[in-house]
Design an enzyme around this catalytic site. Sequence first.
Site, PDB file in Angstrom:
ATOM      1  N   SER A  46       9.048  -5.249  11.265  1.00 49.45           N
ATOM      2  CA  SER A  46       8.551  -5.285  12.644  1.00 49.45           C
ATOM      3  C   SER A  46       9.521  -6.039  13.535  1.00 49.45           C
ATOM      4  O   SER A  46       9.702  -5.705  14.704  1.00 49.45           O
ATOM      5  CB  SER A  46       7.149  -5.898  12.716  1.00 49.45           C
ATOM      6  OG  SER A  46       7.137  -7.202  12.191  1.00 49.45           O
ATOM      7  N   GLU A  47      10.188  -7.080  12.975  1.00 48.45           N
ATOM      8  CA  GLU A  47      11.300  -7.742  13.653  1.00 48.45           C
ATOM      9  C   GLU A  47      12.346  -8.164  12.642  1.00 48.45           C
ATOM     10  O   GLU A  47      12.017  -8.510  11.502  1.00 48.45           O
ATOM     11  CB  GLU A  47      10.852  -8.972  14.455  1.00 48.45           C
ATOM     12  CG  GLU A  47      10.231  -8.665  15.807  1.00 48.45           C
ATOM     13  CD  GLU A  47       8.732  -8.676  15.779  1.00 48.45           C
ATOM     14  OE1 GLU A  47       8.115  -8.480  16.817  1.00 48.45           O
ATOM     15  OE2 GLU A  47       8.156  -8.866  14.688  1.00 48.45           O
ATOM     16  N   THR A  48      13.604  -8.150  13.086  1.00 45.37           N
ATOM     17  CA  THR A  48      14.735  -8.667  12.326  1.00 45.37           C
ATOM     18  C   THR A  48      15.472  -9.669  13.206  1.00 45.37           C
ATOM     19  O   THR A  48      15.701  -9.405  14.397  1.00 45.37           O
ATOM     20  CB  THR A  48      15.694  -7.543  11.913  1.00 45.37           C
ATOM     21  OG1 THR A  48      15.001  -6.623  11.060  1.00 45.37           O
ATOM     22  CG2 THR A  48      16.907  -8.096  11.179  1.00 45.37           C
TER      23      THR A  48
END
Length: 224
Positions: A46-48
Amino acid sequence: MSIEVHELVVFPGPDGSAGNPLGVVLHGGTVDAADRQRVAAALNYSETVFVDDPASGAIQIFTPATELPFAGHPTVGTAWLLAREHAPIAALRPPAGTVGVRYEPDVTWVTARPEWTPVFDFRQLPSAADVESHPQPDRGHVYVWAWLDEKAGTVRSRSFPVDLGINEDEATGAAAIALVGLLGRRLEIHQGVGSRLIANPTGDGAVELGGRVAAVRTFAFDGR
């Protein structure tokens, strides 16, 4: 191009289950700025997070579809990881501004401003059962919530940031910050299938967000 990625889970429940997966590239300089969105899309968290300078806390945050100036679970997770792999830090510096950091034995805290968060379509529902049964939207940035115990400040929620390339987010720290900004009170949020987030107003317009973090694995990604 080989990239070392740390996979974490952020905001797991008291039993260690659930939480939101996060990818962190501690050696952000190994990934050119022009390649980061493509790498984040390929990793499909969902986020990096790409850490450009561990000492100063300079970071960039990407969903599979776009860069974010700030996000909650990526900052909590990155602060925890830097303490484990380098040293505890006092602040992170995503594009939105300086995010304060502090540590407790089992909880990592960050402090940020509600105006840094995306615009959520907050929808208060009558009951937790209504949250559980809410259908998947096909567009928008919908966050549904209901009181579990209004007096105690416990909330049941689900988040659907479809416009960011995420059908449903397991634990949304930015939304917790924004909701505390709206309600002006401490909240314990039970989100997704079992995640737990805690958020407190600081009294100066900012919100402190905290939760547990756990390491899952570290692996080499070939960059494709």
